[in-house]
Design a protein around this motif. Sequence first.
Motif, PDB file in Angstrom:
ATOM      1  N   UNK A  45     -38.492 -59.262   7.561  1.00  0.00           N
ATOM      2  CA  UNK A  45     -38.797 -58.283   6.508  1.00  0.00           C
ATOM      3  C   UNK A  45     -39.525 -58.930   5.336  1.00  0.00           C
ATOM      4  N   UNK A  46     -40.223 -58.100   4.571  1.00  0.00           N
ATOM      5  CA  UNK A  46     -41.090 -58.610   3.507  1.00  0.00           C
ATOM      6  C   UNK A  46     -40.362 -58.688   2.165  1.00  0.00           C
ATOM      7  N   UNK A  47     -39.249 -59.371   2.178  1.00  0.00           N
ATOM      8  CA  UNK A  47     -38.527 -59.640   0.933  1.00  0.00           C
ATOM      9  C   UNK A  47     -37.665 -60.887   1.155  1.00  0.00           C
ATOM     10  N   UNK A  48     -37.051 -61.416   0.100  1.00  0.00           N
ATOM     11  CA  UNK A  48     -36.333 -62.686   0.240  1.00  0.00           C
ATOM     12  C   UNK A  48     -34.990 -62.559   0.954  1.00  0.00           C
ATOM     13  N   UNK A  49     -34.499 -63.682   1.438  1.00  0.00           N
ATOM     14  CA  UNK A  49     -33.202 -63.709   2.101  1.00  0.00           C
ATOM     15  C   UNK A  49     -32.090 -63.223   1.184  1.00  0.00           C
ATOM     16  N   UNK A  50     -32.218 -63.447  -0.124  1.00  0.00           N
ATOM     17  CA  UNK A  50     -31.181 -63.004  -1.056  1.00  0.00           C
ATOM     18  C   UNK A  50     -30.954 -61.505  -0.944  1.00  0.00           C
ATOM     19  N   UNK A  51     -32.022 -60.747  -0.767  1.00  0.00           N
ATOM     20  CA  UNK A  51     -31.906 -59.297  -0.616  1.00  0.00           C
ATOM     21  C   UNK A  51     -31.187 -58.949   0.681  1.00  0.00           C
ATOM     22  N   UNK A  52     -31.553 -59.629   1.756  1.00  0.00           N
ATOM     23  CA  UNK A  52     -30.922 -59.355   3.049  1.00  0.00           C
ATOM     24  C   UNK A  52     -29.437 -59.700   3.031  1.00  0.00           C
ATOM     25  N   UNK A  53     -29.100 -60.833   2.434  1.00  0.00           N
ATOM     26  CA  UNK A  53     -27.696 -61.258   2.380  1.00  0.00           C
ATOM     27  C   UNK A  53     -26.866 -60.234   1.613  1.00  0.00           C
ATOM     28  N   UNK A  54     -27.382 -59.751   0.498  1.00  0.00           N
ATOM     29  CA  UNK A  54     -26.637 -58.764  -0.288  1.00  0.00           C
ATOM     30  C   UNK A  54     -26.527 -57.426   0.449  1.00  0.00           C
ATOM     31  N   UNK A  55     -27.609 -56.995   1.073  1.00  0.00           N
ATOM     32  CA  UNK A  55     -27.595 -55.730   1.816  1.00  0.00           C
ATOM     33  C   UNK A  55     -26.541 -55.762   2.917  1.00  0.00           C
ATOM     34  N   UNK A  56     -26.531 -56.817   3.693  1.00  0.00           N
ATOM     35  CA  UNK A  56     -25.576 -56.893   4.798  1.00  0.00           C
ATOM     36  C   UNK A  56     -24.147 -57.126   4.308  1.00  0.00           C
ATOM     37  N   UNK A  57     -23.991 -57.790   3.168  1.00  0.00           N
ATOM     38  CA  UNK A  57     -22.654 -57.926   2.587  1.00  0.00           C
ATOM     39  C   UNK A  57     -22.025 -56.567   2.339  1.00  0.00           C
ATOM     40  N   UNK A  58     -22.811 -55.636   1.783  1.00  0.00           N
ATOM     41  CA  UNK A  58     -22.271 -54.323   1.440  1.00  0.00           C
ATOM     42  C   UNK A  58     -21.698 -53.633   2.670  1.00  0.00           C
ATOM     43  N   UNK A  59     -22.344 -53.768   3.815  1.00  0.00           N
ATOM     44  CA  UNK A  59     -21.837 -53.168   5.054  1.00  0.00           C
ATOM     45  C   UNK A  59     -20.524 -53.820   5.482  1.00  0.00           C
ATOM     46  N   UNK A  60     -20.487 -55.143   5.412  1.00  0.00           N
ATOM     47  CA  UNK A  60     -19.269 -55.855   5.800  1.00  0.00           C
ATOM     48  C   UNK A  60     -18.097 -55.451   4.915  1.00  0.00           C
ATOM     49  N   UNK A  61     -18.350 -55.352   3.614  1.00  0.00           N
ATOM     50  CA  UNK A  61     -17.284 -55.004   2.675  1.00  0.00           C
ATOM     51  C   UNK A  61     -16.761 -53.594   2.919  1.00  0.00           C
ATOM     52  N   UNK A  62     -17.666 -52.643   3.097  1.00  0.00           N
ATOM     53  CA  UNK A  62     -17.255 -51.261   3.331  1.00  0.00           C
ATOM     54  C   UNK A  62     -16.452 -51.146   4.621  1.00  0.00           C
ATOM     55  N   UNK A  63     -16.827 -51.904   5.647  1.00  0.00           N
ATOM     56  CA  UNK A  63     -16.112 -51.834   6.919  1.00  0.00           C
ATOM     57  C   UNK A  63     -14.647 -52.218   6.751  1.00  0.00           C
ATOM     58  N   UNK A  64     -14.389 -53.332   6.059  1.00  0.00           N
ATOM     59  CA  UNK A  64     -13.003 -53.758   5.866  1.00  0.00           C
ATOM     60  C   UNK A  64     -12.247 -52.752   4.995  1.00  0.00           C
ATOM     61  N   UNK A  65     -12.921 -52.167   4.018  1.00  0.00           N
ATOM     62  CA  UNK A  65     -12.275 -51.162   3.176  1.00  0.00           C
ATOM     63  C   UNK A  65     -11.859 -49.949   3.997  1.00  0.00           C
ATOM     64  N   UNK A  66     -12.653 -49.592   4.990  1.00  0.00           N
ATOM     65  CA  UNK A  66     -12.301 -48.456   5.850  1.00  0.00           C
ATOM     66  C   UNK A  66     -11.030 -48.736   6.652  1.00  0.00           C
TER      67      UNK A  66
END
Length: 476
Positions: A128-149
């Motif tokens: 993707x055309x953006x930095x790894x920092x963006x990808x790491x944060x985006x995927x973190x949000x999914x991981x966090x929501x999953x455990x919260x569920x």
Amino acid sequence: MSSVVPAAYLNSNTSTNVPLWLNKGDNAWQMVSATLVGMQGMPGLVILYAGLVKKKWALNSAYMALYAFAAVMPCWILMGYKMSFGHQLVPLWGRAGLAGSQNFLVSQAYLPATYYKHGGVEVAAQTPWYPMATMVFFQFAFAAVTVMLVAGSVLGRMNIKAWMVFVPAWMTFSYSVGAFSIWGGGFLFQWGIMDYSGGYVVHLAAGIAGFTAAYWVGPRLKEDRDEFPPNNLILALAGAGILWMGWSGFNGGDPFAANVDSSVAVLNTHISASTSLLAWTTWDVIFFKKPSVIGAIQGMITGLVGITPGAGIVQSWAALIIGVLSGTIPWYTMMVLSKRIPLMQKIDDTLGVFHTHAVAGTLGGVLTGLFAHPTLSSLFLPDPTAKGAFYGSGVQVLKQVVGAAFVIAWNVATTSIILLVIRLFTPLRMSEEELLIGDDAVHGEEAYALKGKGEREKSLQNGSSYTDHTTDSSQV
């Protein structure tokens, strides 16, 4: 007068801040999407849980979700991200490693294991055309929501200390496997499983893990199971609203770009959610003679979950069908089937996460295998020939079923092992005194001060109460 130019715009587009590969529109949308997904958890699920449970469990339920959101982040940076999206270790797991160095985070996003080769088709790994920092944060949000569920299944009785250990362990040994296998380039990704935005990785995994955890933790007190009125439905509606609108980022961010497919995914998301809410409400009116606010929230969630596996790869008429079925089949399993199957009666799934996430996620995955449109699929999937059974690829439905079976089996096994190990060191279940009293016994706090000037009603073990007149130190 000279103008002040931000450093990001100096030295044209060849600067470190604005490299040639950076697409500012994609980067902005991806960060907004990540924030929307994060807000689904904090504050969305936090206040949804707080409002849906009995008054004495409002704080504990909110705190379990809040803790999970925070606890996932350090695990994600230390090892979780690369286990989910890094270089392959084994076909179902990435190689653990730190995702916190400057050189890694400012480089262009790259998912190395997503290189795809099948038959005569060869597709390069995603960049993707953006930095790894963006990808790491985006995927973190999914991981966090999953455990919260997962927490939604064990509210009202799980030992908070056991939960504190469970969260990082489950994220590490369960979530990362599903994420890598299906999204990160693992064996199910290579085999052609369709999971656009987490019907399997997030929702099926959370529903099965929650149901399994509920089995090992045991049920709530009988009085809580028999009488568990929501303490604040307006608060719950606010949380549900954040969840619904946040799903624009949940599904709209998964093409990893602000493109045409992203727009289709967002529209289909809201079509399915609306239709499912109406379908669930219709069944409530037919069988219970009145519409239910809780039922509307459940129907909204099942519609959102149902469309998630195929949000950007099915046509909008298919999203309507998915919405109707998502508001019907989970309604039937929750309202009818669960009262007829002894195992489902025995296991106390507090908020019905099994029905709203596991059932709806599996349903959505199978329907995606049926309705995936070839043109839309080619915009997102690595195999340009991918399509659903409705368009001539009947084997795709079989693939979806096999993918669901793997996620179910892995989560039953790993969740059980994790909890059995934790049980060796600390009880999975609260003490009887904590179960009887609730928030005040667990946290020394209560959600509401209802006795006048900030005074709290203190519960005693025998069920009686007295008013706590202790002066608040903040008022001294």
